[in-house]
Design an enzyme around this catalytic site. Sequence first.
Site, PDB file in Angstrom:
ATOM      1  N   ASP A  63     -58.308  -8.023 -32.738  1.00  0.00           N
ATOM      2  CA  ASP A  63     -58.081  -9.375 -32.208  1.00  0.00           C
ATOM      3  C   ASP A  63     -57.019  -9.303 -31.114  1.00  0.00           C
ATOM      4  O   ASP A  63     -56.219  -8.360 -31.060  1.00  0.00           O
ATOM      5  CB  ASP A  63     -57.644 -10.347 -33.310  1.00  0.00           C
ATOM      6  CG  ASP A  63     -58.065 -11.778 -33.015  1.00  0.00           C
ATOM      7  OD1 ASP A  63     -59.015 -12.283 -33.643  1.00  0.00           O
ATOM      8  OD2 ASP A  63     -57.433 -12.412 -32.128  1.00  0.00           O
ATOM      9  N   ASN A  83     -68.205  -9.937 -32.703  1.00  0.00           N
ATOM     10  CA  ASN A  83     -68.052 -11.296 -33.228  1.00  0.00           C
ATOM     11  C   ASN A  83     -67.101 -12.170 -32.403  1.00  0.00           C
ATOM     12  O   ASN A  83     -67.255 -13.391 -32.382  1.00  0.00           O
ATOM     13  CB  ASN A  83     -67.562 -11.205 -34.684  1.00  0.00           C
ATOM     14  CG  ASN A  83     -67.122 -12.538 -35.214  1.00  0.00           C
ATOM     15  OD1 ASN A  83     -67.947 -13.389 -35.549  1.00  0.00           O
ATOM     16  ND2 ASN A  83     -65.818 -12.764 -35.264  1.00  0.00           N
ATOM     17  N   TYR A 126     -71.068 -20.976 -22.122  1.00  0.00           N
ATOM     18  CA  TYR A 126     -71.272 -20.546 -23.518  1.00  0.00           C
ATOM     19  C   TYR A 126     -72.770 -20.391 -23.797  1.00  0.00           C
ATOM     20  O   TYR A 126     -73.198 -19.405 -24.410  1.00  0.00           O
ATOM     21  CB  TYR A 126     -70.654 -21.575 -24.459  1.00  0.00           C
ATOM     22  CG  TYR A 126     -70.587 -21.169 -25.909  1.00  0.00           C
ATOM     23  CD1 TYR A 126     -69.538 -20.391 -26.394  1.00  0.00           C
ATOM     24  CD2 TYR A 126     -71.568 -21.576 -26.819  1.00  0.00           C
ATOM     25  CE1 TYR A 126     -69.466 -20.035 -27.732  1.00  0.00           C
ATOM     26  CE2 TYR A 126     -71.506 -21.225 -28.159  1.00  0.00           C
ATOM     27  CZ  TYR A 126     -70.451 -20.455 -28.610  1.00  0.00           C
ATOM     28  OH  TYR A 126     -70.379 -20.105 -29.952  1.00  0.00           O
ATOM     29  N   LYS A 154     -74.474 -16.863 -24.913  1.00  0.00           N
ATOM     30  CA  LYS A 154     -75.090 -16.657 -26.229  1.00  0.00           C
ATOM     31  C   LYS A 154     -76.589 -16.387 -26.098  1.00  0.00           C
ATOM     32  O   LYS A 154     -77.161 -15.682 -26.935  1.00  0.00           O
ATOM     33  CB  LYS A 154     -74.805 -17.855 -27.144  1.00  0.00           C
ATOM     34  CG  LYS A 154     -73.325 -18.011 -27.508  1.00  0.00           C
ATOM     35  CD  LYS A 154     -72.752 -16.784 -28.206  1.00  0.00           C
ATOM     36  CE  LYS A 154     -71.337 -16.991 -28.718  1.00  0.00           C
ATOM     37  NZ  LYS A 154     -70.756 -15.808 -29.362  1.00  0.00           N
TER      38      LYS A 154
HETATM   39  N1  LIG Z   1     -67.250 -21.924 -35.106  1.00  0.00           N
HETATM   40  C1  LIG Z   1     -68.464 -22.278 -34.731  1.00  0.00           C
HETATM   41  O1  LIG Z   1     -68.885 -23.449 -34.872  1.00  0.00           O
HETATM   42  C2  LIG Z   1     -69.392 -21.249 -34.137  1.00  0.00           C
HETATM   43  C3  LIG Z   1     -70.744 -21.592 -33.963  1.00  0.00           C
HETATM   44  C4  LIG Z   1     -71.611 -20.660 -33.433  1.00  0.00           C
HETATM   45  C5  LIG Z   1     -71.142 -19.406 -33.079  1.00  0.00           C
HETATM   46  N2  LIG Z   1     -69.828 -19.096 -33.240  1.00  0.00           N
HETATM   47  C6  LIG Z   1     -69.376 -17.786 -32.813  1.00  0.00           C
HETATM   48  O2  LIG Z   1     -68.719 -17.131 -33.887  1.00  0.00           O
HETATM   49  C7  LIG Z   1     -67.823 -16.153 -33.344  1.00  0.00           C
HETATM   50  C8  LIG Z   1     -66.490 -16.257 -34.076  1.00  0.00           C
HETATM   51  O3  LIG Z   1     -65.919 -17.523 -33.790  1.00  0.00           O
HETATM   52  P1  LIG Z   1     -65.008 -18.369 -34.801  1.00  0.00           P
HETATM   53  O4  LIG Z   1     -65.646 -19.694 -34.922  1.00  0.00           O
HETATM   54  O5  LIG Z   1     -64.710 -17.568 -36.004  1.00  0.00           O
HETATM   55  O6  LIG Z   1     -63.734 -18.579 -33.875  1.00  0.00           O
HETATM   56  P2  LIG Z   1     -62.187 -18.219 -34.049  1.00  0.00           P
HETATM   57  O7  LIG Z   1     -61.528 -18.737 -32.827  1.00  0.00           O
HETATM   58  O8  LIG Z   1     -61.702 -18.673 -35.378  1.00  0.00           O
HETATM   59  O9  LIG Z   1     -62.205 -16.611 -34.035  1.00  0.00           O
HETATM   60  C9  LIG Z   1     -62.470 -15.884 -32.860  1.00  0.00           C
HETATM   61  C10 LIG Z   1     -61.420 -14.801 -32.697  1.00  0.00           C
HETATM   62  O10 LIG Z   1     -61.717 -14.044 -31.514  1.00  0.00           O
HETATM   63  C11 LIG Z   1     -60.493 -13.687 -30.919  1.00  0.00           C
HETATM   64  N3  LIG Z   1     -60.658 -13.402 -29.488  1.00  0.00           N
HETATM   65  C12 LIG Z   1     -60.963 -14.277 -28.503  1.00  0.00           C
HETATM   66  N4  LIG Z   1     -60.926 -13.668 -27.301  1.00  0.00           N
HETATM   67  C13 LIG Z   1     -60.597 -12.370 -27.531  1.00  0.00           C
HETATM   68  C14 LIG Z   1     -60.380 -11.244 -26.688  1.00  0.00           C
HETATM   69  N5  LIG Z   1     -60.466 -11.336 -25.361  1.00  0.00           N
HETATM   70  N6  LIG Z   1     -60.057 -10.063 -27.261  1.00  0.00           N
HETATM   71  C15 LIG Z   1     -59.927  -9.956 -28.623  1.00  0.00           C
HETATM   72  N7  LIG Z   1     -60.107 -10.996 -29.452  1.00  0.00           N
HETATM   73  C16 LIG Z   1     -60.432 -12.188 -28.927  1.00  0.00           C
HETATM   74  C17 LIG Z   1     -59.602 -14.917 -31.126  1.00  0.00           C
HETATM   75  O11 LIG Z   1     -58.228 -14.614 -31.002  1.00  0.00           O
HETATM   76  C18 LIG Z   1     -60.008 -15.367 -32.520  1.00  0.00           C
HETATM   77  O12 LIG Z   1     -59.117 -14.864 -33.516  1.00  0.00           O
HETATM   78  C19 LIG Z   1     -67.744 -16.430 -31.840  1.00  0.00           C
HETATM   79  O13 LIG Z   1     -68.522 -15.493 -31.155  1.00  0.00           O
HETATM   80  C20 LIG Z   1     -68.340 -17.805 -31.716  1.00  0.00           C
HETATM   81  O14 LIG Z   1     -68.911 -18.017 -30.448  1.00  0.00           O
HETATM   82  C21 LIG Z   1     -68.941 -19.987 -33.772  1.00  0.00           C
END
Ligand SMILES: NC(=O)c1ccc[n+]([C@@H]2O[C@H](COP(=O)([O-])OP(=O)(O)OC[C@H]3O[C@@H](n4cnc5c(N)ncnc54)[C@H](O)[C@@H]3O)[C@@H](O)[C@H]2O)c1
Length: 254
Positions: free
Chosen positions: A38, A91, A157, A161
């Site tokens: 992260d 992820n 986005y 995706k």
């Molecule tokens: N939460 C939702 O509703 C949702 C829906 C569909 C897809 N997603 C996808 O799920 C995945 C995880 O998202 P989440 O909801 O757990 O979000 P989150 O923000 O809780 O976790 C994402 C993590 O990625 C880290 N991150 C971001 N940019 C980074 C970088 N440049 N280098 C290293 N780390 C980095 C952030 O610090 C964060 O801790 C993402 O790809 C998101 O697009 C989420």
Amino acid sequence: MSKVLDHKVTIITGAGSGIGEEMAKLFSSEGATIVVVDVVPERVDKTVAAIRSKHGTVYGMVLDLTKKDDIKKLVDDSVKIFDHIDILCNNAGIMDGFYSLEETEEEWWDKVLNVNLKAPYLTTKMAIPHMMHNGGGTILNTSSVAGLYGGRAGLAYTVSKHGLIGFTKHVAAYYGDKGIRCNAMALGAVNTQIGYGSGKPSPLGLKVLEKTTGSMGRPADPQEIARTALFLVSKDSSYINGSVLVADNGWTVY
Ligand SMILES: NC(=O)c1ccc[n+]([C@@H]2O[C@H](COP(=O)([O-])OP(=O)(O)OC[C@H]3O[C@@H](n4cnc5c(N)ncnc54)[C@H](O)[C@@H]3O)[C@@H](O)[C@H]2O)c1
């Protein structure tokens, strides 16, 4: 008794929060060796501490996935420390404020595409030779229903995706016969702190989203998604390659 992921060396990006954090903890409880990645140091520390408290094997790396050298270090160090890579979970991701084409500035387009699509390309490109050398591996990409439809997020986005799903299928097609499976999850809303990313959400974007949210129901707990992910990286899904598993509580069936 052996566990589902016994000793599987598993890189999880964005493992400091939300879905990635829950994947890291669950996979560890199933015997995997976890590389927690992260960009936020406290988040890495938190996930690493949680895994260590349950006696899991874990290595935390604070790095920025938009930097190629950081990704090289991630793959090199993982192999140096744990000898090989079995599972790669691309992820980490950021949201885009639901911005329309007109509202999407070039800088923001680059940022979203770099984290959500270019980083998985680079991590996978660097990890795959190690997987082939080791006789196979499993890749799981976290996509979204915004990767299947046009009105679930902003432009950048949505494009990132969709791209990640194309990337998943291409890698599956080219590396399946080398023992490497590559699948994606297309997620609906998940209860995490991902937020709007770019600050205030676009009123236009939210209006478009509103048209589709009626059938969404409750958001998922990230733990529910971690269990879906566990299936896709484990032997239980051994015949699944190049698939996109939709986990959205039926949001897109209507
Ligand atoms: N939460 C939702 O509703 C949702 C829906 C569909 C897809 N997603 C996808 O799920 C995945 C995880 O998202 P989440 O909801 O757990 O979000 P989150 O923000 O809780 O976790 C994402 C993590 O990625 C880290 N991150 C971001 N940019 C980074 C970088 N440049 N280098 C290293 N780390 C980095 C952030 O610090 C964060 O801790 C993402 O790809 C998101 O697009 C989420």
